[in-house]
Design a protein around this motif. Structure first.
Motif, PDB file in Angstrom:
ATOM      1  N   LEU A 142      53.949  47.349  41.797  1.00  0.00           N
ATOM      2  CA  LEU A 142      53.960  46.251  40.825  1.00  0.00           C
ATOM      3  C   LEU A 142      52.606  45.541  40.774  1.00  0.00           C
ATOM      4  O   LEU A 142      52.117  45.178  39.693  1.00  0.00           O
ATOM      5  CB  LEU A 142      55.054  45.247  41.176  1.00  0.00           C
ATOM      6  N   ILE A 143      52.003  45.358  41.944  1.00  0.00           N
ATOM      7  CA  ILE A 143      50.696  44.708  42.017  1.00  0.00           C
ATOM      8  C   ILE A 143      49.630  45.593  41.383  1.00  0.00           C
ATOM      9  O   ILE A 143      48.739  45.110  40.669  1.00  0.00           O
ATOM     10  CB  ILE A 143      50.358  44.375  43.485  1.00  0.00           C
ATOM     11  N   GLU A 144      49.728  46.898  41.614  1.00  0.00           N
ATOM     12  CA  GLU A 144      48.804  47.838  40.985  1.00  0.00           C
ATOM     13  C   GLU A 144      48.946  47.837  39.468  1.00  0.00           C
ATOM     14  O   GLU A 144      47.954  47.955  38.739  1.00  0.00           O
ATOM     15  CB  GLU A 144      49.023  49.257  41.522  1.00  0.00           C
ATOM     16  N   GLU A 145      50.174  47.717  38.998  1.00  0.00           N
ATOM     17  CA  GLU A 145      50.397  47.667  37.553  1.00  0.00           C
ATOM     18  C   GLU A 145      49.694  46.463  36.934  1.00  0.00           C
ATOM     19  O   GLU A 145      49.121  46.558  35.834  1.00  0.00           O
ATOM     20  CB  GLU A 145      51.899  47.615  37.264  1.00  0.00           C
ATOM     21  N   ASP A 146      49.746  45.333  37.630  1.00  0.00           N
ATOM     22  CA  ASP A 146      49.034  44.143  37.148  1.00  0.00           C
ATOM     23  C   ASP A 146      47.534  44.393  37.090  1.00  0.00           C
ATOM     24  O   ASP A 146      46.858  43.997  36.132  1.00  0.00           O
ATOM     25  CB  ASP A 146      49.320  42.949  38.062  1.00  0.00           C
ATOM     26  N   ALA A 147      47.001  45.042  38.132  1.00  0.00           N
ATOM     27  CA  ALA A 147      45.568  45.352  38.161  1.00  0.00           C
ATOM     28  C   ALA A 147      45.200  46.313  37.041  1.00  0.00           C
ATOM     29  O   ALA A 147      44.181  46.135  36.355  1.00  0.00           O
ATOM     30  CB  ALA A 147      45.195  45.946  39.525  1.00  0.00           C
ATOM     31  N   GLN A 178      36.561  29.107  44.296  1.00  0.00           N
ATOM     32  CA  GLN A 178      36.598  30.117  45.352  1.00  0.00           C
ATOM     33  C   GLN A 178      37.691  29.782  46.361  1.00  0.00           C
ATOM     34  O   GLN A 178      37.946  28.619  46.658  1.00  0.00           O
ATOM     35  CB  GLN A 178      35.239  30.207  46.048  1.00  0.00           C
ATOM     36  N   GLU A 179      38.321  30.813  46.883  1.00  0.00           N
ATOM     37  CA  GLU A 179      39.460  30.660  47.799  1.00  0.00           C
ATOM     38  C   GLU A 179      39.002  30.461  49.238  1.00  0.00           C
ATOM     39  O   GLU A 179      38.025  31.068  49.685  1.00  0.00           O
ATOM     40  CB  GLU A 179      40.329  31.920  47.715  1.00  0.00           C
ATOM     41  N   SER A 180      39.726  29.653  49.978  1.00  0.00           N
ATOM     42  CA  SER A 180      39.459  29.493  51.409  1.00  0.00           C
ATOM     43  C   SER A 180      40.345  30.446  52.206  1.00  0.00           C
ATOM     44  O   SER A 180      41.369  30.929  51.709  1.00  0.00           O
ATOM     45  CB  SER A 180      39.727  28.051  51.862  1.00  0.00           C
ATOM     46  N   GLU A 237      48.279  40.499  49.339  1.00  0.00           N
ATOM     47  CA  GLU A 237      47.952  39.160  48.852  1.00  0.00           C
ATOM     48  C   GLU A 237      46.542  39.112  48.297  1.00  0.00           C
ATOM     49  O   GLU A 237      46.289  38.464  47.270  1.00  0.00           O
ATOM     50  CB  GLU A 237      48.103  38.128  49.975  1.00  0.00           C
ATOM     51  N   ALA A 238      45.628  39.792  48.963  1.00  0.00           N
ATOM     52  CA  ALA A 238      44.244  39.818  48.484  1.00  0.00           C
ATOM     53  C   ALA A 238      44.167  40.418  47.084  1.00  0.00           C
ATOM     54  O   ALA A 238      43.440  39.923  46.216  1.00  0.00           O
ATOM     55  CB  ALA A 238      43.368  40.606  49.452  1.00  0.00           C
ATOM     56  N   GLN A 239      44.941  41.489  46.853  1.00  0.00           N
ATOM     57  CA  GLN A 239      44.923  42.109  45.527  1.00  0.00           C
ATOM     58  C   GLN A 239      45.599  41.222  44.481  1.00  0.00           C
ATOM     59  O   GLN A 239      45.141  41.142  43.337  1.00  0.00           O
ATOM     60  CB  GLN A 239      45.600  43.481  45.564  1.00  0.00           C
ATOM     61  N   ILE A 240      46.682  40.552  44.870  1.00  0.00           N
ATOM     62  CA  ILE A 240      47.326  39.612  43.948  1.00  0.00           C
ATOM     63  C   ILE A 240      46.316  38.554  43.506  1.00  0.00           C
ATOM     64  O   ILE A 240      46.227  38.206  42.326  1.00  0.00           O
ATOM     65  CB  ILE A 240      48.552  38.945  44.609  1.00  0.00           C
ATOM     66  N   GLN A 241      45.546  38.053  44.467  1.00  0.00           N
ATOM     67  CA  GLN A 241      44.563  37.022  44.134  1.00  0.00           C
ATOM     68  C   GLN A 241      43.478  37.561  43.218  1.00  0.00           C
ATOM     69  O   GLN A 241      43.041  36.880  42.282  1.00  0.00           O
ATOM     70  CB  GLN A 241      43.947  36.445  45.409  1.00  0.00           C
ATOM     71  N   HIS A 242      43.043  38.789  43.460  1.00  0.00           N
ATOM     72  CA  HIS A 242      42.067  39.398  42.554  1.00  0.00           C
ATOM     73  C   HIS A 242      42.641  39.515  41.142  1.00  0.00           C
ATOM     74  O   HIS A 242      41.955  39.255  40.157  1.00  0.00           O
ATOM     75  CB  HIS A 242      41.657  40.787  43.057  1.00  0.00           C
ATOM     76  N   ASN A 243      43.892  39.905  41.059  1.00  0.00           N
ATOM     77  CA  ASN A 243      44.527  40.049  39.751  1.00  0.00           C
ATOM     78  C   ASN A 243      44.588  38.716  39.016  1.00  0.00           C
ATOM     79  O   ASN A 243      44.543  38.675  37.777  1.00  0.00           O
ATOM     80  CB  ASN A 243      45.942  40.611  39.901  1.00  0.00           C
ATOM     81  N   GLU A 244      44.705  37.632  39.752  1.00  0.00           N
ATOM     82  CA  GLU A 244      44.812  36.307  39.148  1.00  0.00           C
ATOM     83  C   GLU A 244      43.451  35.725  38.770  1.00  0.00           C
ATOM     84  O   GLU A 244      43.371  34.809  37.948  1.00  0.00           O
ATOM     85  CB  GLU A 244      45.530  35.361  40.120  1.00  0.00           C
ATOM     86  N   HIS A 283      35.799  36.198  49.705  1.00  0.00           N
ATOM     87  CA  HIS A 283      35.281  36.739  48.446  1.00  0.00           C
ATOM     88  C   HIS A 283      36.461  36.931  47.491  1.00  0.00           C
ATOM     89  O   HIS A 283      36.825  38.043  47.119  1.00  0.00           O
ATOM     90  CB  HIS A 283      34.556  38.065  48.666  1.00  0.00           C
ATOM     91  N   SER A 284      37.081  35.848  47.144  1.00  0.00           N
ATOM     92  CA  SER A 284      38.196  35.848  46.201  1.00  0.00           C
ATOM     93  C   SER A 284      38.118  34.537  45.433  1.00  0.00           C
ATOM     94  O   SER A 284      37.753  33.499  45.991  1.00  0.00           O
ATOM     95  CB  SER A 284      39.543  35.931  46.920  1.00  0.00           C
ATOM     96  N   TRP A 285      38.485  34.610  44.172  1.00  0.00           N
ATOM     97  CA  TRP A 285      38.428  33.435  43.316  1.00  0.00           C
ATOM     98  C   TRP A 285      39.823  33.140  42.776  1.00  0.00           C
ATOM     99  O   TRP A 285      40.628  34.040  42.549  1.00  0.00           O
ATOM    100  CB  TRP A 285      37.432  33.660  42.182  1.00  0.00           C
ATOM    101  N   LEU A 286      40.106  31.868  42.592  1.00  0.00           N
ATOM    102  CA  LEU A 286      41.401  31.448  42.082  1.00  0.00           C
ATOM    103  C   LEU A 286      41.423  31.517  40.563  1.00  0.00           C
ATOM    104  O   LEU A 286      40.391  31.658  39.905  1.00  0.00           O
ATOM    105  CB  LEU A 286      41.709  30.023  42.550  1.00  0.00           C
TER     106      LEU A 286
END
Length: 209
Positions: free
Chosen positions: A182-187, A32-34, A142-149, A24-27
């Protein structure tokens, strides 16, 4: 030798399923991500961040753990974290299915390699060793980075809150804690830009603890 190689080939063929098992992540391009793509980038993160960790780490063990931990999803499927967050029954079913899968992997190989994969999978799950804590942290980050992207339209409501619920995975290591910030800041930037009240969102998280 030939029989062992045939067993290894069987597990490699099993791993092919992760190329089309979707998360349940999108690029950022809207696809959709594998699972395989997620696992690959967690491995990349481990290689890049390993020199900055506070403790010396067994890099080979860390990378093996990362590669192995999602292999069970080739049989058990991927269950999003938010589905099990408040659902004890589904969480237990997920655990049972994954244990059956890693047992089948161990038994398919039927040798020391199979036992090693089995032991490493449980080490990841128990989160007691330094390597397993790092592997778990990178998996969540990594999951959160992908959500941010991904486009915000691909998020569901609970994922707004989950963007700020990663402290418990990184508190053991200052580098990972700073990386998480840093990842939270992006979110936060992404949500604020979309007109979402992040302060109120964080307050809701604090009051629910």
């Amino acid at each position: 030798m030939k029989q062992d190689l045939l067993k290894i080939l069987e597990i490699i063929k099993l791993g092919e399923k992760l190329k089309y098992e979707l998360r349940h992540s999108w690029l950022s391009n809207g696809r959709q991500e594998s699972v395989a793509e997620h696992t690959w980038r967690v491995s990349l993160m481990a290689m890049l961040i390993e020199p900055m960790l506070k403790e010396e780490i067994n890099t080979s063990r860390l990378l093996k753990m990362i590669i192995i931990h999602d292999l069970v999803e080739a049989e058990a499927g991927d269950v999003p974290a938010f589905d099990t967050l408040d659902n004890k029954q589904l969480k237990e079913l997920k655990a049972q299915n994954e244990i059956h899968a890693i047992e089948r992997i161990r038994d398919t190989l039927g040798n020391e390699l199979g036992q090693e994969m089995y032991d490493l999978w449980f080490e990841f799950e128990h989160k007691e060793t330094y390597e397993s804590k790092v592997a778990n942290a990178l998996d969540k980050l990594e999951a959160q980075i992908q959500h941010n992207e991904a486009d915000l339209s691909s998020w569901i409501d609970i994922e707004y809150k989950m963007s700020f619920m990663m402290d418990r995975y990184v508190e053991f290591d200052p580098t990972l804690k700073q990386f998480k910030d840093l990842i939270e800041e992006d979110a936060e930037h992404k949500l604020t830009h979309a007109g979402i009240d992040v302060v109120d969102l964080k307050n809701t998280i604090l009051t629910s603890k």
